[in-house]
Design an enzyme around this catalytic site. Structure first.
Site, PDB file in Angstrom:
ATOM      1  N   VAL A   6     105.994  30.281  12.330  1.00  0.00           N
ATOM      2  CA  VAL A   6     104.561  30.474  12.496  1.00  0.00           C
ATOM      3  C   VAL A   6     103.948  30.320  11.111  1.00  0.00           C
ATOM      4  CG1 VAL A   6     102.804  32.284  12.839  1.00  0.00           C
ATOM      5  CG2 VAL A   6     104.531  31.886  14.593  1.00  0.00           C
ATOM      6  N   CYS A   7     102.759  29.725  11.061  1.00  0.00           N
ATOM      7  CA  CYS A   7     102.000  29.628   9.805  1.00  0.00           C
ATOM      8  C   CYS A   7     102.818  28.823   8.786  1.00  0.00           C
ATOM      9  CB  CYS A   7     101.671  31.043   9.330  1.00  0.00           C
ATOM     10  SG  CYS A   7     100.368  31.181   8.110  1.00  0.00           S
ATOM     11  N   THR A   8     102.753  29.190   7.512  1.00  0.00           N
ATOM     12  CA  THR A   8     103.462  28.426   6.491  1.00  0.00           C
ATOM     13  C   THR A   8     104.973  28.675   6.509  1.00  0.00           C
ATOM     14  OG1 THR A   8     102.847  30.132   4.922  1.00  0.00           O
ATOM     15  CG2 THR A   8     101.504  28.133   4.932  1.00  0.00           C
TER      16      THR A   8
END
Lengths: 275, 275
Positions: free
Chosen positions: B149-151
């Site tokens: 998830v995300c970076t």
């Protein structure tokens, strides 16, 4: 070292040459983020004088608290404390152990935000724990905002903090709010004077953004929303009993019966205790 | 003791008479919940043979991981491990210390799910940490699903796990996916063969529900969605750069420049390392 008007390439070269640590560079990139990216709850974040105490306890629902925590982290300029009886790790309902950062005894009385997360068995245990109820009742007297997500509202209720207030909680426990003298309102976030309560678990994000708008302003809340990329796209339409339908919601309601009985018992006990 | 067809009143009386502990009653109410409500990651949850390793690391974004963690907790029947170099607490970007429950060395090789959360400075530090990249690369070889998830996607990328895959990440870092040989796709959740990546922070909930549908089925995912009352109602429309507008998104893009330079440097370093 970094000057306005540099191209990306020039900037990259300057960064490469700078020899600065990752943390130092992050501080250049976004002072608020770097602030959050250092040791827990650093002194710089106390600049505004705002202070929040987020209750943590065994078997609490982790996301109830981490949603608002992350939103407030994005807001910055508030001292965030995870408060419990001791600083021994508490194991949440997800199995994730969280280390409390402050004890009840050390918690300041001039809180900007008092927050209670919910859960199931753990919340019922906390509703029967005088140390928890004393802490909430005492802190709630002077806190600027008294808040909860999910069945955290039942903890506020058991501490006598919702009597005469409109409030919300997890849909399964919604009716039980009246046991604490509150008026249950079907809404994602309910604000009544300085009481702000959110619906079940994931409502902590919606709640958190409302809180940022109150603590700072809407512009700041939007900024946090964008940083968290909160443009929700649930893959299914099942987030409320109406959307999910009876086939999914009815078994949950039935399985909750014993817990409801325990909530009623805790409500009675807490009423006697306050009398 | 509890029989079908009892009225609420009869049930409440039976519960009051039972003398059972709160935990035992919760087990009657919902075996899956009670399962989750005991000690961390109890043996019973291993029944399915499913195992997840969720990477934790200093200054990670707490919500990136806790969203999916809570969804998987709701699903049940999966062993959930928070994995890091040691079992010393790691302080997240929100200041919340999390205690890892398993070390890299002890992590099983037959993972059902390998998961990496994102962050800012902490993620860049992790991208330059060979122990982290070795763990991800090694576990990713055999894991059934390799996810982020995300970076967190940049961590997978630095470990060489996204080469030739379509993927997504936080909107601010979206373009950088191509540095790792991935094809950036603008979507809340991107599935490409066994790689599943989510957009920024709050996308962990949407990602988690898709994952439950894959690991079990859509009916179970809807059930979890209802239990988490995931019927999102953001108070503002600002969760994407398009919705928030340039006034809010442009300063964020500009402030990210130094971090982008660091991401590019980490990508180069990781490429050399794998060569």
């Amino acid at each position: 070292m970094l000057e306005p008007g540099m191209t990306r390439r020039e900037l990259a070269a300057a960064v490469a040459k700078s020899g600065l640590s990752v943390a130092a560079l992050a501080a250049l990139a976004d002072p608020a983020a770097a602030d959050a990216a250092s040791t827990p709850f650093p002194a710089e974040r106390q600049g505004s004088g705002m202070k929040a105490a987020l209750l943590v306890y065994p078997q609490m629902t982790a996301l109830d608290m981490v949603g608002p925590l992350q939103v407030l982290t994005g807001m910055g300029r508030i001292e965030l404390n995870l408060v419990w009886k001791s600083k021994q790790p508490v194991v949440t309902d997800s199995g994730m152990p969280i280390v409390p950062t402050m004890t009840f005894d050390d918690c300041p009385k001039d809180l900007t935000v008092l927050f209670a997360p919910g859960g199931s068995a753990g919340t019922i245990a906390a509703m029967n724990d005088d140390a928890v109820l004393d802490f909430l009742a005492d802190s709630g007297k002077s806190a600027k905002y008294v808040t909860s997500v999910c069945t955290g509202a039942l903890l506020l209720g058991a501490a006598g903090l919702l009597k005469g207030y409109r409030a919300t909680t997890h849909w399964l426990a919604h009716d039980t709010l009246s046991l604490f003298g509150a008026t249950p309102v079907k809404s994602r976030v309910v604000e009544d004077r300085n009481r702000i309560t959110g619906a079940g678990v994931s409502a902590g994000l919606d709640f958190g953004l409302r809180l940022v708008a109150l603590l700072q302003n809407e512009q700041r809340a939007k900024s946090v929303q964008l940083m968290l990329e909160y443009d929700p796209q649930p893959p299914f339409r099942a987030g409320s009993p109406e959307l999910a339908g009876k086939e999914i919601s009815d078994p949950m309601r039935r399985s909750l019966e014993p817990a409801l009985a325990m909530i009623r018992a805790a409500a009675k006990r807490s009423e006697k205790r306050r009398a």
